[in-house]
Design a protein around this motif. Structure first.
Motif, PDB file in Angstrom:
ATOM      1  N   ALA A  90     -23.655 -73.385  12.124  1.00 39.40           N
ATOM      2  CA  ALA A  90     -24.830 -72.310  12.168  1.00 39.40           C
ATOM      3  C   ALA A  90     -24.399 -71.694  10.869  1.00 39.40           C
ATOM      4  N   LEU A  91     -23.261 -71.553  10.949  1.00 39.34           N
ATOM      5  CA  LEU A  91     -22.126 -70.519   9.750  1.00 39.34           C
ATOM      6  C   LEU A  91     -20.787 -70.843   9.343  1.00 39.34           C
ATOM      7  N   LYS A  92     -20.545 -70.780   8.109  1.00 43.02           N
ATOM      8  CA  LYS A  92     -19.756 -71.366   7.391  1.00 43.02           C
ATOM      9  C   LYS A  92     -18.645 -70.621   6.834  1.00 43.02           C
ATOM     10  N   ASP A  93     -17.446 -70.604   6.860  1.00 41.20           N
ATOM     11  CA  ASP A  93     -16.473 -70.368   5.513  1.00 41.20           C
ATOM     12  C   ASP A  93     -16.447 -68.697   6.104  1.00 41.20           C
ATOM     13  N   ILE A  94     -16.325 -68.121   7.481  1.00 39.84           N
ATOM     14  CA  ILE A  94     -16.112 -66.654   7.507  1.00 39.84           C
ATOM     15  C   ILE A  94     -14.686 -66.018   7.523  1.00 39.84           C
ATOM     16  N   VAL A  95     -14.567 -65.273   7.221  1.00 38.45           N
ATOM     17  CA  VAL A  95     -13.038 -64.999   6.941  1.00 38.45           C
ATOM     18  C   VAL A  95     -13.409 -64.011   8.328  1.00 38.45           C
ATOM     19  N   GLY A  96     -12.648 -63.475   8.889  1.00 34.65           N
ATOM     20  CA  GLY A  96     -12.582 -61.953  10.127  1.00 34.65           C
ATOM     21  C   GLY A  96     -11.214 -60.731   9.765  1.00 34.65           C
ATOM     22  N   ILE A  97     -11.918 -59.784   9.599  1.00 37.31           N
ATOM     23  CA  ILE A  97     -10.813 -58.687   9.892  1.00 37.31           C
ATOM     24  C   ILE A  97     -10.214 -58.307  10.965  1.00 37.31           C
ATOM     25  N   PRO A  98     -10.057 -58.271  11.615  1.00 36.13           N
ATOM     26  CA  PRO A  98      -9.402 -57.417  12.984  1.00 36.13           C
ATOM     27  C   PRO A  98      -9.865 -56.258  12.757  1.00 36.13           C
ATOM     28  N   MET A  99     -10.301 -55.693  13.772  1.00 34.70           N
ATOM     29  CA  MET A  99      -9.905 -54.547  13.019  1.00 34.70           C
ATOM     30  C   MET A  99      -8.850 -53.682  14.530  1.00 34.70           C
ATOM     31  N   SER A 100      -7.654 -54.701  15.232  1.00 34.20           N
ATOM     32  CA  SER A 100      -7.419 -53.976  16.477  1.00 34.20           C
ATOM     33  C   SER A 100      -6.792 -55.654  17.278  1.00 34.20           C
ATOM     34  N   VAL A 101      -5.781 -55.505  17.822  1.00 31.49           N
ATOM     35  CA  VAL A 101      -4.553 -56.712  18.247  1.00 31.49           C
ATOM     36  C   VAL A 101      -5.917 -57.189  19.503  1.00 31.49           C
ATOM     37  N   SER A 102      -6.897 -56.340  20.283  1.00 29.37           N
ATOM     38  CA  SER A 102      -7.506 -57.381  21.131  1.00 29.37           C
ATOM     39  C   SER A 102      -8.066 -58.139  20.185  1.00 29.37           C
ATOM     40  N   SER A 103      -9.072 -57.361  19.053  1.00 25.83           N
ATOM     41  CA  SER A 103      -9.828 -57.845  18.386  1.00 25.83           C
ATOM     42  C   SER A 103      -9.416 -59.700  17.722  1.00 25.83           C
ATOM     43  N   ALA A 104      -8.058 -59.317  17.039  1.00 27.89           N
ATOM     44  CA  ALA A 104      -7.277 -60.135  16.824  1.00 27.89           C
ATOM     45  C   ALA A 104      -6.965 -62.055  17.422  1.00 27.89           C
ATOM     46  N   SER A 105      -6.747 -61.172  19.311  1.00 29.82           N
ATOM     47  CA  SER A 105      -6.920 -62.298  20.105  1.00 29.82           C
ATOM     48  C   SER A 105      -8.005 -63.302  20.249  1.00 29.82           C
ATOM     49  N   GLU A 106      -8.981 -61.857  20.121  1.00 26.96           N
ATOM     50  CA  GLU A 106     -10.054 -62.552  20.805  1.00 26.96           C
ATOM     51  C   GLU A 106     -10.772 -64.069  19.303  1.00 26.96           C
ATOM     52  N   ALA A 107     -10.598 -62.606  17.968  1.00 26.96           N
ATOM     53  CA  ALA A 107     -11.378 -64.426  17.030  1.00 26.96           C
ATOM     54  C   ALA A 107      -9.980 -65.382  17.148  1.00 26.96           C
ATOM     55  N   ALA A 108      -9.044 -65.073  17.238  1.00 23.33           N
ATOM     56  CA  ALA A 108      -7.522 -66.492  17.106  1.00 23.33           C
ATOM     57  C   ALA A 108      -8.454 -67.960  18.379  1.00 23.33           C
ATOM     58  N   LYS A 109      -9.164 -67.662  19.475  1.00 21.09           N
ATOM     59  CA  LYS A 109      -8.899 -67.722  20.714  1.00 21.09           C
ATOM     60  C   LYS A 109     -10.427 -68.792  20.079  1.00 21.09           C
ATOM     61  N   SER A 110     -11.561 -67.702  19.196  1.00 21.44           N
ATOM     62  CA  SER A 110     -12.790 -68.514  19.331  1.00 21.44           C
ATOM     63  C   SER A 110     -12.392 -69.295  17.767  1.00 21.44           C
ATOM     64  N   GLY A 111     -11.378 -69.348  17.103  1.00 24.19           N
ATOM     65  CA  GLY A 111     -11.212 -70.113  16.347  1.00 24.19           C
ATOM     66  C   GLY A 111     -12.267 -69.473  14.842  1.00 24.19           C
ATOM     67  N   ILE A 112     -11.977 -68.400  15.131  1.00 30.83           N
ATOM     68  CA  ILE A 112     -12.893 -67.870  13.423  1.00 30.83           C
ATOM     69  C   ILE A 112     -11.224 -67.203  12.103  1.00 30.83           C
ATOM     70  N   PRO A 113     -11.486 -67.702  11.407  1.00 31.40           N
ATOM     71  CA  PRO A 113     -10.079 -67.680  10.001  1.00 31.40           C
ATOM     72  C   PRO A 113     -10.101 -66.210   9.638  1.00 31.40           C
ATOM     73  N   MET A 114      -8.771 -65.671   9.689  1.00 30.77           N
ATOM     74  CA  MET A 114      -8.977 -64.411   9.889  1.00 30.77           C
ATOM     75  C   MET A 114      -7.722 -64.247   9.010  1.00 30.77           C
ATOM     76  N   ASP A 115      -8.009 -62.706   8.530  1.00 32.57           N
ATOM     77  CA  ASP A 115      -6.879 -62.024   6.547  1.00 32.57           C
ATOM     78  C   ASP A 115      -6.567 -60.436   6.830  1.00 32.57           C
ATOM     79  N   HIS A 116      -5.668 -60.372   7.073  1.00 28.59           N
ATOM     80  CA  HIS A 116      -4.979 -59.129   7.464  1.00 28.59           C
ATOM     81  C   HIS A 116      -5.874 -58.221   6.521  1.00 28.59           C
ATOM     82  N   TYR A 117      -6.277 -56.806   6.840  1.00 27.01           N
ATOM     83  CA  TYR A 117      -7.046 -55.423   5.916  1.00 27.01           C
ATOM     84  C   TYR A 117      -5.928 -55.183   4.606  1.00 27.01           C
ATOM     85  N   LYS A 118      -6.709 -55.353   3.817  1.00 24.20           N
ATOM     86  CA  LYS A 118      -6.231 -54.735   2.484  1.00 24.20           C
ATOM     87  C   LYS A 118      -6.667 -53.575   2.117  1.00 24.20           C
TER      88      LYS A 118
END
Length: 296
Positions: A90-118
């Protein structure tokens, strides 16, 4: 203060503004210092909070977006649901920018591609928890929670303020005119006592000022192991014993104190608040000149 550790004795060696703090004690550790006992204070996720998280993703996230992924219970539910929607196609090509260690961990488990905040990163939408939201203005407080290694209130606040669109997900108890509890204040570690004294004078009689510890007992001096953020700052928790009448004014006052780097108040920016209650989901925003609230 009853039960104060030996590191805070004798009381005459404590700076004068600290003596009244030690003598009063803290009546509700969970309410006023939630980072001190997070597991004991946090209730199980309510079904209505899950519905608010789903509504946030369904209403505001679109394919191709760069999305700021917030910290906290509601944000964790939203991250999980966002990952599910991506797996469903239903959603494609999403890039997540995690705000914390816990949100990065949850995003990794959920299969969401991530990038670092710049600093120059364009964030299309961000969602986050808030410890409390001021009804009407929609000013918010973040950062009361216990920080894990590598987490940063400054980075979380930067992502929230950078986003083109922002939503906070809260319970109805967190959306109120009766503001209380603590405001975290990031300060330079050198001469921190002088900064704490100036804050104490600013809110004399209305707030206590405690330095947040990494471990051990909480107290005015932060024990033997004061928390140092990844940027090298200490955190003072300004614990209000009287109602906070104007959160924006408090933030402005804190910003003018020498030694204060930043604080956990987010104010004066356009946002939407998704409010979960047993009576249903409400949506408030300050996108127009006055705050608008709709019941869904």
């Amino acid at each position: 203060m009853a039960g104060a550790s030996a590191s805070f004795s004798p009381i005459q060696h404590i700076p004068p503004i600290r003596r009244n703090i030690l003598s009063r004690g803290l009546s509700s550790m969970c309410t006023r210092l939630p980072w001190a006992a997070p597991m004991a204070c946090a209730p199980d996720a309510a079904p209505e909070l899950l519905q608010a998280a789903k509504l946030t993703v369904d209403n505001y996230v679109r394919s191709g977006m760069v999305v700021g992924l917030g910290s906290g219970r509601a944000s964790g539910l939203a991250i999980q649901y966002l990952g599910r929607r991506m797996r469903d196609g239903a959603l494609k090509d999403i890039v997540g920018i995690p705000m914390s260690v816990s949100s990065a961990s949850e995003a990794a488990k959920s299969g969401i591609p991530m990038d670092h905040y710049k600093d120059n990163l364009q964030i299309d939408f961000a969602f986050d928890d808030a410890d409390i939201i001021e009804e009407g203005t929609l000013n918010a407080v973040i950062g009361r929670r216990k920080l894990e290694g590598g987490e940063s209130i400054i980075q979380e606040k930067s992502i929230v303020k950078t986003a083109s669109k922002l939503a906070f997900i809260v319970s109805d108890k967190q959306y109120t005119r009766d503001l209380d509890g603590s405001i975290p204040v990031l300060i330079n570690s050198g001469n921190w006592i002088e900064t704490a004294e100036e804050i104490d004078d600013l809110f004399l009689g209305d707030a206590e000022v405690w330095r947040r510890p990494t471990s051990g007992p909480a107290g005015p001096l932060g024990g033997d192991f004061p928390l140092v953020t990844k940027e090298g700052h200490h955190i003072l928790d300004v614990i209000f014993t009287s109602p906070i009448l104007d959160l924006g004014q408090v933030a402005e006052s804190l910003s003018h104190i020498d030694g204060v780097v930043d604080h956990g108040v987010i104010f004066g920016i356009p946002c939407t608040v998704i409010i979960a209650s047993k009576d249903g989901i409400q949506v408030a925003d300050n996108l127009a000149k006055s705050s608008v609230i709709d019941k869904l």
